[in-house]
Design a protein around this motif. Structure first.
Motif, PDB file in Angstrom:
ATOM      1  N   ARG A   1     -13.165   2.338   7.595  1.00  0.00           N
ATOM      2  CA  ARG A   1     -13.515   2.397   6.168  1.00  0.00           C
ATOM      3  C   ARG A   1     -14.324   1.139   5.825  1.00  0.00           C
ATOM      4  O   ARG A   1     -14.534   0.370   6.688  1.00  0.00           O
TER       5      ARG A   1
ATOM      6  N   ARG B   1      -4.398   6.971  11.062  1.00  0.00           N
ATOM      7  CA  ARG B   1      -4.434   6.015  10.477  1.00  0.00           C
ATOM      8  C   ARG B   1      -5.191   4.862  11.070  1.00  0.00           C
ATOM      9  O   ARG B   1      -6.138   4.137  10.363  1.00  0.00           O
TER      10      ARG B   1
ATOM     11  N   TYR C   1       0.915  -1.153   0.133  1.00  0.00           N
ATOM     12  CA  TYR C   1      -0.340  -0.043  -0.106  1.00  0.00           C
ATOM     13  C   TYR C   1       0.661   1.393  -0.003  1.00  0.00           C
ATOM     14  O   TYR C   1       0.687   2.322  -0.588  1.00  0.00           O
TER      15      TYR C   1
HETATM   16  O1   DC Z   1       1.555  -1.715   8.079  1.00  0.00           O
HETATM   17  P1   DC Z   1       1.722  -0.356   7.627  1.00  0.00           P
HETATM   18  O2   DC Z   1       1.945   0.750   8.751  1.00  0.00           O
HETATM   19  O3   DC Z   1       2.894  -0.232   6.775  1.00  0.00           O
HETATM   20  O4   DC Z   1       0.618  -0.073   6.668  1.00  0.00           O
HETATM   21  C1   DC Z   1       0.354   1.111   5.791  1.00  0.00           C
HETATM   22  C2   DC Z   1      -1.144   1.437   5.797  1.00  0.00           C
HETATM   23  O5   DC Z   1      -1.425   0.422   4.721  1.00  0.00           O
HETATM   24  C3   DC Z   1      -1.833   1.236   6.969  1.00  0.00           C
HETATM   25  O6   DC Z   1      -2.148   2.504   7.559  1.00  0.00           O
HETATM   26  C4   DC Z   1      -3.254   1.022   6.327  1.00  0.00           C
HETATM   27  C5   DC Z   1      -2.797   0.203   5.123  1.00  0.00           C
HETATM   28  N1   DC Z   1      -2.902  -1.433   4.865  1.00  0.00           N
HETATM   29  C6   DC Z   1      -4.230  -1.817   4.564  1.00  0.00           C
HETATM   30  O7   DC Z   1      -5.069  -1.111   4.523  1.00  0.00           O
HETATM   31  N2   DC Z   1      -4.265  -3.160   4.488  1.00  0.00           N
HETATM   32  C7   DC Z   1      -3.079  -3.999   4.594  1.00  0.00           C
HETATM   33  N3   DC Z   1      -3.335  -5.462   4.486  1.00  0.00           N
HETATM   34  C8   DC Z   1      -1.920  -3.440   5.030  1.00  0.00           C
HETATM   35  C9   DC Z   1      -1.845  -2.211   5.146  1.00  0.00           C
END
Ligand code: DC
Length: 227
Positions: free
Chosen positions: A186, A179, A38
């Motif tokens: 969502r 976040r 992502y």
């Molecule tokens: O794990 P991370 O913090 O690097 O992920 C970044 C963003 O990506 C997080 O805020 C939500 C999204 N994400 C997602 O919606 N679904 C996933 N399977 C992994 C991450």
């Protein structure tokens, strides 16, 4: 030996990737950081000034994005269209936008399909937000990790500092809260604990103890598959 799929979901910065990486190493499994996928898409959108409200433009641009992972010593680096972006995707500019990008259904559809393909042969530890609920609802072992916001902010702040990224503590805390809020509320694949996932709050737990516990659970699942 039969192989299984291990799904690790949870809040931002609660140590999912640290646990998933160590577990994959112990079991000699493949580790996939779906957050990095992502993040790579978000970096592409930023660099190419893609308007997130224009879904036709978003869908078209996804056709030009290739994400792959490559091992570099102990680390796995993320490549976006053959360029190593491992460090860029961790910057605050990406962190501030990634949840907005991850809300877009067409983005999720494309990435989820790629993630499911990676699991065809099993022997995989994947971390993210929707792995146990959407990507691999039949995963043999599902973990839902969390920790207090204070502990998560401190860990993330120290991690960024170690990488030489100068950032304000409050900015890190606000980003994590922001976040978590978007990820959990969502409409498409919100972050939530799968009914059959084991909840672990690691605020007070050390990494070694956590790894030992999850590894034992994984070995029990692997053994059960052989019967
Ligand atoms: O794990 P991370 O913090 O690097 O992920 C970044 C963003 O990506 C997080 O805020 C939500 C999204 N994400 C997602 O919606 N679904 C996933 N399977 C992994 C991450």
């Amino acid at each position: 030996m039969k192989k299984i799929i291990i799904a690790i979901d949870g809040h931002s910065s609660c140590g999912k990737s640290t646990l998933a990486k160590s577990l994959a190493k112990e079991l000699d499994y493949i580790y996939v950081d779906t957050g990095a996928m992502y993040r790579a898409v978000t970096l592409y959108f930023i660099q190419n000034k893609i308007d997130l409200s224009d879904l036709i433009q978003v869908e078209e641009s996804l056709k030009h994005i290739n994400i792959r992972f490559q091992k570099s010593g102990e680390l796995t680096h993320t490549f976006l269209n053959d360029k190593d972006v491992e460090f860029e995707i961790r910057e605050m500019s990406v962190s501030n936008k990634v949840s907005e990008v991850a809300e877009i259904s067409v983005v999720r559809k494309v990435l989820v399909r790629e993630q499911q393909e990676m699991g065809i042969d099993k022997g995989l530890v994947m971390d993210g937000r929707d792995i146990g609920t959407v990507v691999f609802p039949d995963a043999e072992l599902k973990i839902f990790l969390t920790a207090s916001i204070a502990v998560r902010t401190r860990r993330r702040f120290e991690e960024l500092n170690q990488k030489g990224v100068i950032v304000n503590y409050k900015v890190v805390e606000n980003n994590l809260n922001h976040r978590d809020h978007i990820d959990s509320t969502r409409s498409d694949s919100p972050l939530k604990q799968a009914d059959d996932a084991l909840l672990i709050d690691n605020s007070e737990m050390d990494k070694e103890k956590q790894l030992e516990m999850v590894k034992n659970l994984a070995l029990a699942k692997i053994l059960a598959k052989r019967r």
